[in-house]
Scaffold this motif. Structure first.
Motif, PDB file in Angstrom:
ATOM      1  N   LYS A 163      -6.034   0.599  -3.457  1.00  0.00           N
ATOM      2  CA  LYS A 163      -5.547   1.412  -2.346  1.00  0.00           C
ATOM      3  C   LYS A 163      -6.539   2.520  -2.021  1.00  0.00           C
ATOM      4  N   LYS A 164      -6.917   2.597  -0.750  1.00  0.00           N
ATOM      5  CA  LYS A 164      -7.801   3.675  -0.296  1.00  0.00           C
ATOM      6  C   LYS A 164      -6.972   4.918  -0.032  1.00  0.00           C
ATOM      7  N   ASN A 165      -7.551   6.058  -0.306  1.00  0.00           N
ATOM      8  CA  ASN A 165      -6.908   7.309   0.060  1.00  0.00           C
ATOM      9  C   ASN A 165      -7.082   7.548   1.562  1.00  0.00           C
ATOM     10  N   TYR A 196      -7.408  -0.988   1.996  1.00  0.00           N
ATOM     11  CA  TYR A 196      -7.768  -1.255   0.603  1.00  0.00           C
ATOM     12  C   TYR A 196      -9.280  -1.399   0.489  1.00  0.00           C
ATOM     13  N   GLU A 197      -9.774  -1.166  -0.703  1.00  0.00           N
ATOM     14  CA  GLU A 197     -11.148  -1.520  -1.056  1.00  0.00           C
ATOM     15  C   GLU A 197     -11.095  -2.808  -1.859  1.00  0.00           C
ATOM     16  N   GLU A 230      -5.018   5.240  -5.715  1.00  0.00           N
ATOM     17  CA  GLU A 230      -5.900   4.427  -6.560  1.00  0.00           C
ATOM     18  C   GLU A 230      -5.169   3.224  -7.172  1.00  0.00           C
ATOM     19  N   ARG A 271       0.836  -1.205   0.000  1.00  0.00           N
ATOM     20  CA  ARG A 271       0.000   0.000   0.000  1.00  0.00           C
ATOM     21  C   ARG A 271       0.873   1.260   0.000  1.00  0.00           C
TER      22      ARG A 271
END
Length: 226
Positions: free
Chosen positions: A223-225, A199-200, A150, A144
């Motif tokens: 990857k989530k912001n 993460y999503e 993204e 990550r």
């Protein structure tokens, strides 16, 4: 990184020697053709415009070469020296050295890259290597870190519905030493969710590969912001 309590840690750590022997004795242990997950991943990367790929647990490079031939820039890491040498040789033979960088690295240590370096990360069966849950959490966090905003993390793993789960010799957690001396960490959906913090999860795809056949998940996450 915090160490896990595992009675068979010495045996687990000897897996690197086991893989070195396997790769040294056969430069194409898993064949030359790309894996099906690599083909699926390439399609996803192309649709999303991801071009700079990190591959972890690259083995002898069958997927690495496929990605390079598909015009991706690939940085391939493996903890076996023999595998890395095979990748470099194959890259040179196929005139792909400009698209492939191969490094020897143990993923239990920080990845040797700056933050936000790669568009995507791909690994085929790295997550079912003899890495403890806390080590896999560390790996996921490091991936990550080096992914761009993204960025995608696509990995495969054998799971707890696999016919070899709970067979052979129990070594640690859900790790079992199966035929051939290989130690496999079988992951459940719950553990994958735990490893996907930050993460999503886009999809968890079930598929089969090889003899038995092996039962695997292909996990696609973003990857989530912060």
């Amino acid at each position: 990184m915090q160490e896990d309590s595992c009675a068979n840690r010495e045996i687990i750590q000897k897996q690197q020697e086991h893989w070195e022997k396997i790769f040294s004795g056969n430069p194409s242990k898993f064949g030359e053709k790309a894996s099906q997950p690599a083909m699926w991943a390439a399609d996803i990367f192309k649709k999303e415009g991801k071009t700079k790929i990190l591959e972890l647990g690259a083995g002898q490079g069958r997927d690495t070469l496929f990605f390079a031939k598909e015009d991706f820039e690939v940085c391939a890491l493996d903890y076996c020296k023999a595998g890395v040498l095979d990748i470099k040789q194959k890259a040179a033979e196929n005139q792909l050295s400009d698209r492939i960088k191969a490094l020897q690295h143990d993923v239990r240590k920080p990845l040797p890259f700056n933050d936000n370096t790669f568009d995507a990360c791909y690994s085929h069966m790295l997550y079912c290597m003899p890495l403890t849950t806390s080590e896999l959490e560390f790996v996921s966090n490091e991936i990550r870190r080096v992914l761009k905003p993204e960025g995608l993390n696509i990995f495969t793993t054998r799971h707890t519905d696999d016919p070899q789960y709970r067979t052979g010799i129990h070594r640690c957690e859900d790790m079992w030493e199966i035929q051939g001396g290989f130690i496999v960490h079988f992951l459940s959906r719950e553990k994958i969710t735990r490893l996907s913090k930050g993460y999503e999860i886009i999809e968890i795809k079930e598929f089969e590969e090889g003899i038995l056949p092996k039962k695997l998940f292909m996990v696609i996450s973003r990857k989530k912001n912060k």
